[in-house]
Scaffold this active site. Sequence first.
Site, PDB file in Angstrom:
ATOM      1  CE  LYS A  93      51.065  22.129  -0.901  1.00 36.82           C
ATOM      2  NZ  LYS A  93      50.957  21.983  -1.913  1.00 36.82           N
ATOM      3  NE  ARG A 107      50.891  -0.932   7.190  1.00 34.47           N
ATOM      4  CZ  ARG A 107      50.025  -1.444   6.639  1.00 34.47           C
ATOM      5  NH1 ARG A 107      49.348  -2.463   7.230  1.00 34.47           N
ATOM      6  NH2 ARG A 107      49.649  -0.961   5.341  1.00 34.47           N
ATOM      7  CG  LEU A 140      46.461  22.861  -3.053  1.00 32.15           C
ATOM      8  CD1 LEU A 140      45.922  21.919  -1.971  1.00 32.15           C
ATOM      9  CD2 LEU A 140      47.720  22.946  -3.402  1.00 32.15           C
ATOM     10  NE  ARG A 150      47.696  25.336   0.822  1.00 31.54           N
ATOM     11  CZ  ARG A 150      48.510  25.835  -0.599  1.00 31.54           C
ATOM     12  NH1 ARG A 150      47.714  26.151  -1.621  1.00 31.54           N
ATOM     13  NH2 ARG A 150      49.659  25.793  -0.614  1.00 31.54           N
ATOM     14  CD  GLU A 196      45.241  20.599  -8.782  1.00 32.23           C
ATOM     15  OE1 GLU A 196      45.685  21.843  -8.449  1.00 32.23           O
ATOM     16  OE2 GLU A 196      44.777  19.768  -8.266  1.00 32.23           O
ATOM     17  CE1 TYR A 211      51.960  18.050  -0.168  1.00 27.02           C
ATOM     18  CE2 TYR A 211      53.449  19.763  -0.314  1.00 27.02           C
ATOM     19  CZ  TYR A 211      52.386  19.073  -0.916  1.00 27.02           C
ATOM     20  OH  TYR A 211      52.352  19.136  -2.464  1.00 27.02           O
ATOM     21  CG  HIS A 229      44.497   0.579   6.861  1.00 26.47           C
ATOM     22  ND1 HIS A 229      45.261  -0.737   7.005  1.00 26.47           N
ATOM     23  CD2 HIS A 229      44.487   0.956   5.432  1.00 26.47           C
ATOM     24  CE1 HIS A 229      45.690  -0.995   5.930  1.00 26.47           C
ATOM     25  NE2 HIS A 229      45.327  -0.072   4.923  1.00 26.47           N
TER      26      HIS A 229
HETATM   27  C1  LIG Z   1      48.559  19.800  -6.843  1.00 27.73           C
HETATM   28  C2  LIG Z   1      48.889  21.131  -6.638  1.00 27.73           C
HETATM   29  N1  LIG Z   1      48.022  22.118  -7.236  1.00 27.73           N
HETATM   30  C3  LIG Z   1      48.525  23.490  -7.181  1.00 27.73           C
HETATM   31  C4  LIG Z   1      49.546  23.865  -6.586  1.00 27.73           C
HETATM   32  C5  LIG Z   1      49.958  25.344  -6.379  1.00 27.73           C
HETATM   33  O1  LIG Z   1      49.522  25.911  -5.052  1.00 27.73           O
HETATM   34  P1  LIG Z   1      50.413  27.085  -4.470  1.00 27.73           P
HETATM   35  O2  LIG Z   1      50.057  28.262  -5.434  1.00 27.73           O
HETATM   36  O3  LIG Z   1      49.817  27.377  -3.096  1.00 27.73           O
HETATM   37  O4  LIG Z   1      51.651  26.615  -4.333  1.00 27.73           O
HETATM   38  C6  LIG Z   1      50.364  22.933  -5.793  1.00 27.73           C
HETATM   39  C7  LIG Z   1      51.424  23.444  -5.093  1.00 27.73           C
HETATM   40  N2  LIG Z   1      52.344  22.478  -4.656  1.00 27.73           N
HETATM   41  C8  LIG Z   1      53.613  22.847  -3.972  1.00 27.73           C
HETATM   42  C9  LIG Z   1      54.321  23.934  -4.697  1.00 27.73           C
HETATM   43  O5  LIG Z   1      55.630  23.659  -5.091  1.00 27.73           O
HETATM   44  N3  LIG Z   1      55.813  22.279  -4.754  1.00 27.73           N
HETATM   45  C10 LIG Z   1      54.578  21.653  -3.944  1.00 27.73           C
HETATM   46  O6  LIG Z   1      54.446  20.734  -3.792  1.00 27.73           O
HETATM   47  C11 LIG Z   1      49.881  21.580  -5.871  1.00 27.73           C
HETATM   48  O7  LIG Z   1      50.731  20.668  -5.345  1.00 27.73           O
END
Ligand SMILES: Cc1ncc(COP(=O)(O)O)c(CN[C@@H]2CONC2=O)c1O
Length: 275
Positions: free
Chosen positions: A143, A97, A199, A49, A175, A30, A99
């Site tokens: 992601k 279904r 990420l 990405r 993070e 996503y 895996h």
């Molecule tokens: C785990 C994680 N780390 C860092 C980021 C920041 O990445 P970006 O700067 O590219 O947005 C996200 C963004 N998550 C998105 C941003 O808003 N909601 C989400 O799920 C994230 O889910």
Amino acid sequence: MILYRDQLVERTEIHIDIEDRGYQFGDGVYEVIRVYHQQPFYLDAHLERLKRSAEAIEINLPYGFNQLKVKLAELVAQNQLVQGNVYLQVTRGVASRTHHFPVKSEPILVAYTQQNDRPIQALNKGVHTVTTEDIRWLRCDIKSLNLLGAVLAKQKAVQQHAHEAILVREGVVTEGSSTNLFIVENGQLLTHPANHLILHGITRQIVISIAEDLQIPVKETHFSKEQLYQADECFITSTTMEVCPVIQVDDREIGRGQPGKITRKLQNAFYQLIS
Ligand SMILES: Cc1ncc(COP(=O)(O)O)c(CN[C@@H]2CONC2=O)c1O
């Protein structure tokens, strides 16, 4: 309207199959794309990405970037989105279904818009955060729709009346549950290296570029929870939170409990990009 597969349709016309692998396994990827002044922000970076994430789990995107850009532009225009987010996901599709990957399945793309304002109060005042163990898998650079680790972390933050959970893996701050994280230590930005444990945030990369332009030193390196607690400044970055000051981590004030000067400089420079 919703972009479903390759058509703009009403939400009531969409039926997600109970054996969609995104629904059953989180088997999909996503993106969340910010829209300012009716324009998607850093759309190419988000789509690149998305492609990298899809390739990493061997999903072929149902159509190319140019067609996707046209469809997303139509979605934003049709929904008269001036400022908000586009949520976009692609699952491996529907199959009985099992895996392992089905021999044949057609990836399913869904995208929809959300009208929302910038998080002005959080940006101005800063946010409180809590720390928690990073229990996620070891491919956080993908992601994926597998977000349970992030969901549980965010729920812990919300239960403690905090905005974000800061994740710590084997003593190293990685993070936030849905954000990247920076600290300021002696005038230098520190942030976790862009490897498989975080990420590779688009906003993170924008901030690194801004810092270089402003001649603020940046070091992509490991740092501990103690360094986080002792930091002169701290901020989180994401598509939806932009550059958001962190003024408290657990029961510890960061800096003097106020957004720091370097954070403000980076915020102001980021704001120029979106104005
Ligand atoms: C785990 C994680 N780390 C860092 C980021 C920041 O990445 P970006 O700067 O590219 O947005 C996200 C963004 N998550 C998105 C941003 O808003 N909601 C989400 O799920 C994230 O889910």
